[in-house]
Enzyme design. Structure first.
Site, short mmCIF file in Angstrom:
data_model
loop_
_atom_site.label_atom_id
_atom_site.label_comp_id
_atom_site.label_asym_id
_atom_site.label_seq_id
_atom_site.Cartn_x
_atom_site.Cartn_y
_atom_site.Cartn_z
CE1 TYR A 1 65.36 68.60 26.97
CE2 TYR A 1 67.61 68.58 27.51
CZ TYR A 1 66.69 68.33 26.64
OH TYR A 1 66.94 68.09 25.29
CE LYS B 1 69.05 65.77 23.54
NZ LYS B 1 69.62 65.36 22.19
#
Length: 255
Positions: A154, A161
């Site tokens: 990620y 995020k």
């Protein structure tokens, strides 16, 4: 009385029938809401086609969250279809593949900046643009993937995020006096178009159903969409700055 009777909701990020945003829009309509969609550029044609597959075809307004002119015009464009908003759904995220898939150390600022603007700063941009329409208060709900951990592959999207989740808390602080709630839903891995664009996404979803006390279906966005619909409703009048996990319970388990 349906959950969202009489409410008007702006939903971003509807691209395919498999997207979480599509199911949010569908459920919102089934629960009595009027829904307006946003899209931009070449994606707008896809959104317009998918809008016809909703229970009631929804209008689509132009909105690129990185374009100041689009943001300034949002209230007027939505105003062609509704005189106010009661809810806004942020389902927007993007990071160049050069900063995901094991490229954390190699990530360069221009690409990281793109990820941060589109995936985090856009929540503030959207909230400010929609604020004039949220005259009677309302609910802003965003979608995240738990930023408490360093997930495999990620990389800088995970950092974005984390910024996104922090942005939601500051928005909750600053918009609370207007009666606007800001909450996030942290979903487990779902095989959406956006997820499939993450290099090595199968590594992130691997083993999730086995680790989830409630089990987990990576092809079912409906549980997440239901949580978003609930947060858009009046059933959470004193909840803001919160992250609701819809992940089968994995977030609460040890390794």
């Amino acid at each position: 009385m349906a959950l969202l009777d009489g409410k008007t909701v702006l939903v971003t990020g509807v691209l395919t029938e498999g997207s979480i945003a599509f199911h949010v829009a569908r459920l919102a309509q089934l629960e009595g809401a009027q829904v307006v969609l946003s899209s931009f550029g070449r994606q707008a044609r896809l959104t317009a086609a998918i809008a016809k597959r909703l229970p009631t075809e929804a209008p689509v307004v132009q909105l690129d969250v990185t374009d100041d002119d689009d943001l300034a015009a949002l209230a007027e464009r939505v105003g062609e279809h509704a005189d106010h908003l009661d809810g806004v759904v942020h389902s927007i995220g993007f990071a160049p593949q050069s900063v995901m898939g094991g490229n954390f150390l190699a990530g360069e600022w221009p690409d990281v900046a793109t990820a941060m603007q589109i995936s985090a700063f856009s929540l503030k941009s959207l909230a400010v643009a929609a604020r004039p329409l949220l005259r009677h208060g309302g609910s802003i709900v965003g979608l995240t993937f738990d930023a408490s951990f360093a997930w495999p592959v990620y990389d800088w999207m995970g950092v974005a995020k984390a910024a996104f989740e922090s942005t939601a808390r500051y928005l909750a602080r600053d918009l609370g006096p207007d009666g606007v709630r800001v909450n996030l839903v942290s979903a487990g891995p779902i095989r959406t178009t956006a997820a499939k664009s993450i290099p090595g996404f199968e590594v992130m979803e691997g083993g999730w159903p086995e680790r989830a006390p409630l089990g987990w279906d990576v092809s079912d966005p409906v549980p997440t969409a239901r949580a978003v619909a609930a947060l858009l409703s009046d059933w959470f009048p004193a909840t803001t700055g919160e992250i609701v996990h819809v992940d089968g319970g994995v977030h609460a388990m040890g390794q």
